[in-house]
Write a protein that holds these residues in place. Structure first.
Motif, PDB file in Angstrom:
ATOM      1  N   LEU A 176       0.782  -1.074  -0.027  1.00  0.00           N
ATOM      2  CA  LEU A 176      -0.078   0.068  -0.070  1.00  0.00           C
ATOM      3  C   LEU A 176       0.925   1.172   0.125  1.00  0.00           C
ATOM      4  N   ALA A 177       1.824   1.228   0.803  1.00  0.00           N
ATOM      5  CA  ALA A 177       2.781   2.432   0.881  1.00  0.00           C
ATOM      6  C   ALA A 177       3.360   2.807  -0.302  1.00  0.00           C
ATOM      7  N   PHE A 178       3.843   1.540  -0.903  1.00  0.00           N
ATOM      8  CA  PHE A 178       4.581   1.450  -2.374  1.00  0.00           C
ATOM      9  C   PHE A 178       3.571   2.203  -3.407  1.00  0.00           C
ATOM     10  N   ILE A 179       2.239   1.629  -3.295  1.00  0.00           N
ATOM     11  CA  ILE A 179       1.467   2.100  -4.459  1.00  0.00           C
ATOM     12  C   ILE A 179       0.954   3.581  -4.136  1.00  0.00           C
ATOM     13  N   ALA A 180       0.896   3.991  -2.991  1.00  0.00           N
ATOM     14  CA  ALA A 180       0.632   5.308  -2.616  1.00  0.00           C
ATOM     15  C   ALA A 180       1.692   6.261  -3.276  1.00  0.00           C
ATOM     16  N   SER A 181       3.237   5.807  -3.163  1.00  0.00           N
ATOM     17  CA  SER A 181       4.080   6.544  -3.376  1.00  0.00           C
ATOM     18  C   SER A 181       4.259   6.667  -4.960  1.00  0.00           C
ATOM     19  N   ARG A 182       3.528   5.852  -5.647  1.00  0.00           N
ATOM     20  CA  ARG A 182       3.557   5.740  -7.304  1.00  0.00           C
ATOM     21  C   ARG A 182       2.267   6.021  -7.755  1.00  0.00           C
ATOM     22  N   ALA A 183       1.162   6.552  -7.113  1.00  0.00           N
ATOM     23  CA  ALA A 183      -0.180   6.451  -7.397  1.00  0.00           C
ATOM     24  C   ALA A 183      -0.305   7.411  -8.734  1.00  0.00           C
ATOM     25  N   GLY A 184       0.275   8.548  -8.771  1.00  0.00           N
ATOM     26  CA  GLY A 184       0.257   9.522  -9.988  1.00  0.00           C
ATOM     27  C   GLY A 184       0.462   8.759 -11.070  1.00  0.00           C
ATOM     28  N   ASN A 185       1.430   7.611 -11.213  1.00  0.00           N
ATOM     29  CA  ASN A 185       1.802   6.971 -12.407  1.00  0.00           C
ATOM     30  C   ASN A 185       0.959   5.883 -12.810  1.00  0.00           C
ATOM     31  N   LEU A 186      -0.152   5.451 -11.839  1.00  0.00           N
ATOM     32  CA  LEU A 186      -0.868   4.197 -12.156  1.00  0.00           C
ATOM     33  C   LEU A 186      -2.233   4.650 -12.896  1.00  0.00           C
ATOM     34  N   CYS A 187      -2.755   3.716 -13.596  1.00  0.00           N
ATOM     35  CA  CYS A 187      -3.867   3.644 -14.742  1.00  0.00           C
ATOM     36  C   CYS A 187      -5.266   4.180 -13.370  1.00  0.00           C
ATOM     37  N   ALA A 188      -6.172   4.598 -14.055  1.00  0.00           N
ATOM     38  CA  ALA A 188      -7.693   4.962 -13.220  1.00  0.00           C
ATOM     39  C   ALA A 188      -7.919   3.831 -12.349  1.00  0.00           C
ATOM     40  N   ASP A 189      -8.008   2.545 -12.839  1.00  0.00           N
ATOM     41  CA  ASP A 189      -8.383   1.570 -12.208  1.00  0.00           C
ATOM     42  C   ASP A 189      -7.669   1.238 -11.049  1.00  0.00           C
TER      43      ASP A 189
END
Ligand code: ATP
Ligand code: MG
Length: 415
Positions: A176-189
């Motif tokens: 979750l922490a990793f995803i939060a740090s990369r959120a801006g680069n992930l697809c909308a889904d």
């Protein structure tokens, strides 16, 4: 006005049913060798069953199910949930705490139809209930590999572990922490589901997400000692059974109920990398569905459409490369003499027939038949010759039958 079949619902026509039967018969034969029994649960179940087992935040439950909303019923999207419901309802684990069951039949998912992806499709589904031993996992994967090998197909096996309720929460936090740090680069889904189901971000097909995920923490580095030992024992089991495999730390599988071992059989022969089969361990699921406590389980399902497509492709390739329809393996000089006119009669009928006049041994002649890509071989030995008989062998499925040495009859058997 003509009424056509629904999009994604396919008629299996007489030309194809032979291959379907070959897949099903090979599977039944192998499942029996591994002591599996058949079970046939119904196609329609309460929607609640799938929500509770597959999980609310999965692709299948979120958007792929055919549900009669007013009746609370759903056409099964996979086989495991209904099979376990039946096992629990009929107390099948009471008399025998370990059971090996298989089911074959249609599944329904509302997805975008394409090659090897339909809305009604068929699965071969196998489940081992009541055993937690890592060698069961290895044996089950070896059975899948054997099924593919006996069908003459090649697929690669990828495995992973999803941990268990002891080690997954900590890994989940990490992810979750990793995803939060990369959120801006992930697809909308992924931005949306990242918080509810972070594991799913790991197998998002979006190229942008895939790049990000390369650096994501791996669950294999976060397994608790029990899960790490289980995974190591599964790997050792696969090695001892001679099954080759690859680790794939990003394979998460789209169903919530998996824990520990997960695996996929993949092929690159269907366009994009596609799974012909997939499965995993689900140790908490039986209890969660109201079954006996502490009853582990593991299973996999293979997609029959994909198996049939692969077999069709293989047969087409073989036919294109073939130099003969029939190879006559005449064993000994008398057989050679008797077969030459037979070959001529068959050639007069338009068949491509090859034979060897040296009367060599069966083994070397069968090799020659393979080299020529012959679909059929006629084996004529001295004994057969005395009775005017021969053995006709289908080189694709290795079935053999006795035939009379008669050109008209033999020609009528070659399709
Ligand atoms: P995919 O990633 O291809 O969508 P999946 O992970 O949804 O597959 P599972 O639920 O694991 O598939 O089902 C096991 C097997 O059933 C798959 O490996 C595949 O061969 C087959 N399968 C799944 N969905 C379909 C479909 N819509 N049409 C045909 N075969 C399917
Ligand atoms: Mg799918």
């Amino acid at each position: 006005m003509e009424i056509a079949a629904l999009n994604g619902f396919k008629d299996i026509l007489p030309d194809e049913t032979g291959l379907w039967r070959r897949v099903e018969e090979t599977a039944r034969d192998i499942f029996a060798r591994f002591a599996f029994q058949e079970i046939r649960p119904p196609i329609l179940e309460k929607t609640e069953l799938f929500k509770r087992s597959i999980g609310e935040a999965t692709d299948i439950v979120e958007k792929e199910m055919y549900t009669f909303v007013d009746k609370g019923l759903t056409m099964r999207p996979e086989a495991t949930a209904g099979l376990l419901r039946a096992v629990i309802e009929h107390n099948l684990l009471a008399a025998r705490p370990q059971r090996r069951l298989f089911a074959i039949g249609p599944m329904f998912r509302h997805e975008r139809p394409q090659k090897g992806r339909l809305r009604q499709f068929h699965q071969l589904d196998v489940e081992v209930l009541g055993g937690a031993h890592p060698l069961i996992d290895a044996e089950l994967m070896a059975m899948g590999a054997l099924l593919l090998a006996e069908l003459g197909l090649t697929a690669s096996l990828e495995i992973n572990s999803l941990g268990c309720p002891v080690c997954r929460p900590a890994y989940r936090e990490n992810l979750l922490a990793f995803i939060a740090s990369r959120a801006g680069n992930l697809c909308a889904d992924c931005q949306r589901r990242g918080a509810t189901n972070p594991l799913r971000v790991l197998d998002c097909k979006n190229p942008a997400c895939r790049t990000q995920v390369e650096e994501a923490p791996s669950i294999l580095d976060h397994l608790c000692p029990d899960c790490a030992r289980h995974f190591a024992d599964v790997e050792a089991g696969l090695t001892s059974l001679g099954v080759s495999y690859k680790r794939n730390k990003f394979m998460v599988r789209g169903l919530d109920y998996y824990c520990r071992t997960t695996f996929e059989f993949l092929t690159s022969d269907l366009g994009a990398q596609a799974a012909v089969g997939a499965g995993g361990r689900y140790d908490g699921l039986i209890e969660q569905l109201g079954g006996p406590k502490n009853t582990p389980g593991i299973g996999f399902a293979m997609g029959m459409e994909r198996l049939v497509l692969l077999l069709q492709q293989k047969e087409n390739a073989l036919a294109a490369a073939s130099e003969a329809d029939l190879y006559i393996a005449a064993l000994g000089p008398e057989a050679v003499n008797a077969c030459l006119p037979l070959a001529h009669r068959l050639r007069e009928r338009g068949l491509r027939v090859a034979m060897d006049y040296e009367g060599r041994g069966l083994k070397s002649q069968m090799k020659q038949a393979d080299r020529l890509g012959a679909a059929w071989t006629l084996i004529v030995g001295e004994d057969e010759l005395k009775n005017g008989q021969a053995v006709l062998r289908d080189m694709r499925d290795k079935e053999q039958r006795a035939v009379a040495l008669d050109a008209a009859q033999i020609a009528s058997l070659l399709d």
